[in-house]
Design an enzyme around this catalytic site. Structure first.
Site, PDB file in Angstrom:
ATOM      1  N   ASP A  22      -5.759   1.726   8.952  1.00  0.00           N
ATOM      2  CA  ASP A  22      -5.714   0.897   7.740  1.00  0.00           C
ATOM      3  C   ASP A  22      -4.268   0.519   7.385  1.00  0.00           C
ATOM      4  O   ASP A  22      -3.339   1.282   7.663  1.00  0.00           O
ATOM      5  CB  ASP A  22      -6.352   1.685   6.577  1.00  0.00           C
ATOM      6  N   TRP A  27       0.932  -4.452   5.404  1.00  0.00           N
ATOM      7  CA  TRP A  27       2.174  -4.449   6.191  1.00  0.00           C
ATOM      8  C   TRP A  27       2.684  -5.876   6.350  1.00  0.00           C
ATOM      9  O   TRP A  27       3.864  -6.157   6.157  1.00  0.00           O
ATOM     10  CB  TRP A  27       1.900  -3.811   7.553  1.00  0.00           C
ATOM     11  N   HIS A  39      -2.270  -7.336  12.026  1.00  0.00           N
ATOM     12  CA  HIS A  39      -3.228  -6.885  13.042  1.00  0.00           C
ATOM     13  C   HIS A  39      -2.571  -6.889  14.431  1.00  0.00           C
ATOM     14  O   HIS A  39      -2.775  -5.980  15.223  1.00  0.00           O
ATOM     15  CB  HIS A  39      -4.478  -7.771  13.039  1.00  0.00           C
ATOM     16  N   LEU A 133      -8.172  10.166  29.479  1.00  0.00           N
ATOM     17  CA  LEU A 133      -8.559   9.977  28.069  1.00  0.00           C
ATOM     18  C   LEU A 133      -9.767   9.057  27.922  1.00  0.00           C
ATOM     19  O   LEU A 133      -9.850   8.024  28.595  1.00  0.00           O
ATOM     20  CB  LEU A 133      -7.359   9.369  27.317  1.00  0.00           C
ATOM     21  N   ARG A 196     -10.661   7.797   2.021  1.00  0.00           N
ATOM     22  CA  ARG A 196     -12.121   7.735   2.139  1.00  0.00           C
ATOM     23  C   ARG A 196     -12.501   7.546   3.603  1.00  0.00           C
ATOM     24  O   ARG A 196     -11.657   7.226   4.443  1.00  0.00           O
ATOM     25  CB  ARG A 196     -12.712   6.634   1.259  1.00  0.00           C
TER      26      ARG A 196
HETATM   27  C1  FPP Z   1      -7.473  -2.508   8.781  1.00  0.00           C
HETATM   28  O1  FPP Z   1      -6.324  -2.951   8.091  1.00  0.00           O
HETATM   29  C2  FPP Z   1      -7.469  -2.988  10.166  1.00  0.00           C
HETATM   30  C3  FPP Z   1      -8.449  -3.713  10.766  1.00  0.00           C
HETATM   31  C4  FPP Z   1      -9.704  -4.068  10.086  1.00  0.00           C
HETATM   32  C5  FPP Z   1      -8.319  -4.203  12.151  1.00  0.00           C
HETATM   33  C6  FPP Z   1      -7.673  -3.250  13.098  1.00  0.00           C
HETATM   34  C7  FPP Z   1      -7.493  -3.874  14.429  1.00  0.00           C
HETATM   35  C8  FPP Z   1      -6.418  -3.707  15.223  1.00  0.00           C
HETATM   36  C9  FPP Z   1      -5.264  -2.849  14.912  1.00  0.00           C
HETATM   37  C10 FPP Z   1      -6.415  -4.400  16.548  1.00  0.00           C
HETATM   38  C11 FPP Z   1      -6.697  -3.347  17.583  1.00  0.00           C
HETATM   39  C12 FPP Z   1      -7.524  -3.874  18.644  1.00  0.00           C
HETATM   40  C13 FPP Z   1      -8.240  -3.107  19.504  1.00  0.00           C
HETATM   41  C14 FPP Z   1      -9.024  -3.777  20.586  1.00  0.00           C
HETATM   42  C15 FPP Z   1      -8.303  -1.626  19.435  1.00  0.00           C
HETATM   43  P1  FPP Z   1      -6.524  -3.852   6.797  1.00  0.00           P
HETATM   44  O2  FPP Z   1      -6.586  -5.280   7.223  1.00  0.00           O
HETATM   45  O3  FPP Z   1      -7.724  -3.378   6.041  1.00  0.00           O
HETATM   46  O4  FPP Z   1      -5.212  -3.573   6.002  1.00  0.00           O
HETATM   47  P2  FPP Z   1      -5.039  -3.595   4.411  1.00  0.00           P
HETATM   48  O5  FPP Z   1      -5.786  -2.411   3.875  1.00  0.00           O
HETATM   49  O6  FPP Z   1      -3.569  -3.468   4.236  1.00  0.00           O
HETATM   50  O7  FPP Z   1      -5.578  -4.890   3.913  1.00  0.00           O
END
Ligand code: FPP
Length: 252
Positions: A22, A27, A39, A133, A196
């Site tokens: 998260d 960020w 992302h 892994l 959570r």
């Molecule tokens: C949550 O941060 C993150 C996500 C919903 C996407 C996570 C995906 C990646 C890191 C890409 C990885 C790809 C693979 C194939 C493993 P958020 O957007 O909820 O952040 P925020 O809480 O600051 O809004």
């Protein structure tokens, strides 16, 4: 019952780590950038954590990449995330194979566009023989969905007369839950400051130790990971027993 964790040096290493990644959006926003930049930066942390898990001898790592509820995000962000998944799967598969990492995607992937479904199948197939892994990516996944699909499979067996309804117990249902062939989650890490579980591996986390980090996912690297491992190693896992029972078993 969760398997006991192997020891590496002084530290008890979790067999299976789950991570709710998260903080990508925040960020990026704190840098005046669109959320997708966060992302993309998050992919770097994925690579780093995979490397650290291999180095530490962790058996399985499950990452929450897209929850069943994430479809409710703005359409553009969902579209960008899908594109990112397609790119990452294509780009990283060689590296995974080279490092003996076996990829599996868990969740209802039938909801994804055909191209992404195909990339997922190709990446799983390309790494199917890897013995190191286990990297599981939870995509369109929800813990409740997982339990429902398991219940449906068990009910189908009963309907076909292969088992009595009374035979459906924890062990039988557990066989149909995603990742049943891997150790249960020992350590669940959530980055980004929230505390959570957000419908992540509900069944598999029954006895997981929880570690909440303030670090936003794109900043999550070796220091934060080591802090999580050190904290895990300091916990006394009782699985319903008393502290005295655990101490006795350790000494005997
Ligand atoms: C949550 O941060 C993150 C996500 C919903 C996407 C996570 C995906 C990646 C890191 C890409 C990885 C790809 C693979 C194939 C493993 P958020 O957007 O909820 O952040 P925020 O809480 O600051 O809004």
């Amino acid at each position: 019952m969760p398997q006991s964790a192997p020891i590496s040096g002084e530290l008890v290493i979790p067999s299976h780590i789950g991570i709710i990644m998260d903080g990508n959006g925040r960020w990026a926003e704190s840098r005046g950038q669109p959320r997708v930049v966060g992302h993309r930066a998050g992919v770097r942390s994925v690579r780093e954590v995979v490397r650290l898990c291999r180095e530490r001898g962790v058996q399985a790592l499950t990452l929450f990449a897209f929850s069943s509820e994430n479809w409710q995000r703005p359409a553009r962000e969902v579209q960008m995330l899908m594109r990112l998944f397609i790119t990452v799967l294509r780009r990283e598969v060689k590296l995974l194979k080279k490092n003996d990492v076996r990829l599996r995607v868990v969740g209802d992937i039938s909801a994804f566009e055909p191209k992404l479904q195909q990339r997922i199948r190709e990446a799983e197939l390309a790494t199917a023989e890897c013995q190191g892994l286990r990297l599981n990516v939870a995509a369109n996944y929800g813990g409740r969905w997982d339990m429902v699909q398991a219940a449906q499979q068990a009910a189908r067996l009963a309907q076909q007369g292969e088992i009595e309804v009374e035979a459906i117990d924890e062990a039988l249902l557990g066989r149909f839950i995603c990742l049943a062939d891997q150790p249960e989650v020992d350590l669940l890490i959530r980055t980004g400051g929230e505390q959570r579980i957000s419908n992540f591996l509900l069944w598999q986390c029954a006895y997981a130790e929880l570690f909440f980090s303030e670090t936003l996912w794109p900043d999550f690297a070796d220091d934060a990971f080591n802090e999580a491992l050190t904290c895990f190693a300091s916990r006394q896992r009782r699985f319903g027993k008393t502290s005295a029972q655990i101490m006795d078993a350790t000494l005997s």
